[in-house]
Design a protein around this motif. Structure first.
Motif, PDB file in Angstrom:
ATOM      1  N   ASP A  82      51.073  33.098  65.602  1.00 51.55           N
ATOM      2  CA  ASP A  82      51.787  31.881  65.981  1.00 51.55           C
ATOM      3  C   ASP A  82      51.955  31.766  67.493  1.00 51.55           C
ATOM      4  N   GLU A  83      52.723  30.767  67.914  1.00 57.20           N
ATOM      5  CA  GLU A  83      52.916  30.523  69.339  1.00 57.20           C
ATOM      6  C   GLU A  83      53.528  31.740  70.031  1.00 57.20           C
ATOM      7  N   LYS A  84      54.432  32.430  69.349  1.00 56.03           N
ATOM      8  CA  LYS A  84      55.064  33.628  69.918  1.00 56.03           C
ATOM      9  C   LYS A  84      54.028  34.696  70.233  1.00 56.03           C
ATOM     10  N   TYR A  85      53.064  34.872  69.333  1.00 56.35           N
ATOM     11  CA  TYR A  85      52.007  35.855  69.551  1.00 56.35           C
ATOM     12  C   TYR A  85      51.224  35.530  70.825  1.00 56.35           C
ATOM     13  N   TYR A  86      50.840  34.276  70.983  1.00 54.50           N
ATOM     14  CA  TYR A  86      50.019  33.899  72.129  1.00 54.50           C
ATOM     15  C   TYR A  86      50.796  33.905  73.441  1.00 54.50           C
ATOM     16  N   SER A  87      52.120  33.824  73.357  1.00 57.94           N
ATOM     17  CA  SER A  87      52.928  33.830  74.581  1.00 57.94           C
ATOM     18  C   SER A  87      53.153  35.246  75.113  1.00 57.94           C
TER      19      SER A  87
ATOM     20  N   GLY B 118      51.043  37.266  76.361  1.00 52.56           N
ATOM     21  CA  GLY B 118      50.238  37.578  77.548  1.00 52.56           C
ATOM     22  C   GLY B 118      49.553  36.328  78.060  1.00 52.56           C
ATOM     23  N   TYR B 119      49.376  36.262  79.375  1.00 54.75           N
ATOM     24  CA  TYR B 119      48.759  35.099  80.006  1.00 54.75           C
ATOM     25  C   TYR B 119      47.347  34.834  79.500  1.00 54.75           C
ATOM     26  N   TRP B 120      46.675  35.886  79.036  1.00 56.60           N
ATOM     27  CA  TRP B 120      45.262  35.795  78.673  1.00 56.60           C
ATOM     28  C   TRP B 120      45.039  35.367  77.231  1.00 56.60           C
ATOM     29  N   ARG B 121      46.068  35.496  76.411  1.00 57.43           N
ATOM     30  CA  ARG B 121      45.898  35.200  74.982  1.00 57.43           C
ATOM     31  C   ARG B 121      45.707  33.699  74.743  1.00 57.43           C
TER      32      ARG B 121
ATOM     33  N   ILE C 152      48.493  24.402  72.553  1.00 61.19           N
ATOM     34  CA  ILE C 152      49.067  25.707  72.881  1.00 61.19           C
ATOM     35  C   ILE C 152      47.981  26.703  73.247  1.00 61.19           C
ATOM     36  N   ILE C 153      46.871  26.659  72.501  1.00 62.04           N
ATOM     37  CA  ILE C 153      45.717  27.523  72.803  1.00 62.04           C
ATOM     38  C   ILE C 153      44.483  26.649  72.975  1.00 62.04           C
ATOM     39  N   ASP C 154      43.492  27.143  73.709  1.00 65.25           N
ATOM     40  CA  ASP C 154      42.248  26.373  73.851  1.00 65.25           C
ATOM     41  C   ASP C 154      41.075  27.089  73.175  1.00 65.25           C
ATOM     42  N   VAL C 155      41.406  27.927  72.188  1.00 67.16           N
ATOM     43  CA  VAL C 155      40.392  28.638  71.408  1.00 67.16           C
ATOM     44  C   VAL C 155      40.612  28.324  69.930  1.00 67.16           C
TER      45      VAL C 155
ATOM     46  N   GLU D  39      40.066  35.397  77.084  1.00 69.55           N
ATOM     47  CA  GLU D  39      39.910  36.053  75.785  1.00 69.55           C
ATOM     48  C   GLU D  39      38.495  35.926  75.245  1.00 69.55           C
ATOM     49  N   GLY D  40      37.768  34.906  75.725  1.00 70.51           N
ATOM     50  CA  GLY D  40      36.398  34.691  75.269  1.00 70.51           C
ATOM     51  C   GLY D  40      36.298  33.863  74.015  1.00 70.51           C
ATOM     52  N   GLY D  41      37.426  33.615  73.365  1.00 68.52           N
ATOM     53  CA  GLY D  41      37.466  32.871  72.111  1.00 68.52           C
ATOM     54  C   GLY D  41      38.748  33.194  71.389  1.00 68.52           C
ATOM     55  N   GLY D  42      38.802  32.862  70.099  1.00 68.75           N
ATOM     56  CA  GLY D  42      40.016  33.070  69.338  1.00 68.75           C
ATOM     57  C   GLY D  42      39.842  34.035  68.183  1.00 68.75           C
ATOM     58  N   VAL D  43      40.034  33.528  66.980  1.00 66.77           N
ATOM     59  CA  VAL D  43      40.055  34.391  65.803  1.00 66.77           C
ATOM     60  C   VAL D  43      38.752  35.163  65.603  1.00 66.77           C
ATOM     61  N   LEU D  44      37.621  34.599  65.986  1.00 67.39           N
ATOM     62  CA  LEU D  44      36.350  35.305  65.782  1.00 67.39           C
ATOM     63  C   LEU D  44      36.222  36.530  66.668  1.00 67.39           C
ATOM     64  N   ILE D  45      36.471  36.382  67.963  1.00 64.28           N
ATOM     65  CA  ILE D  45      36.227  37.483  68.889  1.00 64.28           C
ATOM     66  C   ILE D  45      37.392  38.469  68.950  1.00 64.28           C
ATOM     67  N   ASN D  46      38.574  38.024  68.537  1.00 60.80           N
ATOM     68  CA  ASN D  46      39.734  38.899  68.630  1.00 60.80           C
ATOM     69  C   ASN D  46      40.046  39.609  67.313  1.00 60.80           C
TER      70      ASN D  46
END
Length: 320
Positions: free
Chosen positions: A147-152, A154-157, A201-204, A163-170
């Protein structure tokens, strides 16, 4: 054997737990946030990873930093013939991967990548079971909650640049690694990726699907589930359906309960319990001068699937 670590975040603490409970000497701990270093002796604290490597001369350096920093740190260590154990992903682009391939070819050191789920007893059981069998097709499913808390945290999340992407690369890259490990890398694929729950909130991506053109390699992955569910992998051979879910393996409805590894301090249940096993195996290979199995070329297989999926945009693309 002397060991150093870069990045004392969530996953870095998991690695440090293994390091400090293993018969190695921790000679350096590095993070740009000095407050994260206060639990360690002042003599081994560093905020500059280059200075740490150049002054402590470690046999192995662990890299547990944000994704976009992996490549430059791996190269710095390998050029000094320092063995590297790096968290996934190896890097975040094909261009970076090409740079790493060139550098590793000139280094006397080894590079290992942390795909700890290969050390799950259920994975080992199925890999051995498939030894003399031909896999016809494979399906993977990941449903987790980020959720939003998870992505907040770190600046890179949640940022494509870092991060290079979202659910696929992480998250799903671990499942993709197991799928190609049990089967093979698909030659051509089509993917669909989207952000369905964290727009603005995220761009991935937080949702994705991958389908090989021959329909034999399929993955669905989501970070927008209500909670974390166990990873599910279904393998089809000529005569059998093999299902893996956590420590349970089902073969044509017959259930095998495999050992469930303990989750280390600081680790999430979704990480699995394989970190101690993979790290100690890497150490063993370095001590005995043996080749570690999950090297750059092995780790690049799942990464190439992910990077091809990002390029697909609903169109057929070659994995290369």
């Amino acid at each position: 054997m002397k060991v150093a670590l870069i990045g004392v975040g969530v996953i870095g603490k998991v690695h440090l737990n293994v390091i400090t409970n293993t018969d190695v000497e921790l000679v350096g701990v590095c993070d740009i946030d000095e407050s994260k270093l206060l639990n360690y002796q002042e003599s081994i604290r560093f905020t500059d990873y280059k200075l740490m490597i150049d002054t402590t001369y470690p046999d192995i350096v662990h890299i547990c930093t944000p994704h976009y920093l992996h490549k430059e740190m791996i190269i710095y260590a390998l050029e000094r013939n320092v063995n590297v154990f790096c968290e996934k992903p190896l890097c975040i682009s094909n261009e970076e991967l090409s740079e790493l391939i060139e550098v590793i070819s000139k280094s006397r050191a080894q590079l290992g990548v942390c795909y700890q789920n290969r050390y799950n007893p259920s994975t080992i059981f199925v890999k051995n079971y498939l030894k003399d069998k031909e896999v016809d097709s494979i399906y993977g499913e990941l449903r987790w909650h980020r959720d939003e808390k998870y992505y907040s945290q770190g600046y890179w999340r949640g940022k494509k640049k870092y991060e290079g992407g979202g659910v696929l690369i992480n998250q799903a890259i671990h499942t993709i690694d197991l799928m190609q490990y049990f089967y093979k890398v698909p030659s051509y694929l089509v993917s669909e990726i989207s952000n369905q729950s964290l727009i603005g909130i995220i761009d991935v991506e937080d949702n994705a699907s991958i389908n090989s053109v021959d329909n034999k390699f399929k993955l669905v992955a989501s970070n927008s589930s209500d909670k974390d569910y166990p990873i599910r992998i279904v393998i089809n051979t000529k005569d059998e359906v093999i299902k893996i879910e956590s420590n349970k393996v089902t073969i044509n409805e017959k259930v095998y309960e495999c050992e469930k590894l303990n989750i280390l301090p600081h680790a999430k249940e979704s990480y699995g319990g394989g970190h101690a096993y993979i790290i100690n195996d890497f150490y063993r290979c370095i001590k005995e001068n043996k080749k570690f199995s999950i090297d750059l070329f092995e780790a690049s297989k799942s990464l190439k699937i992910v990077l091809a999926s990002y390029k697909s945009e609903g169109k057929e693309i070659k994995v290369e």
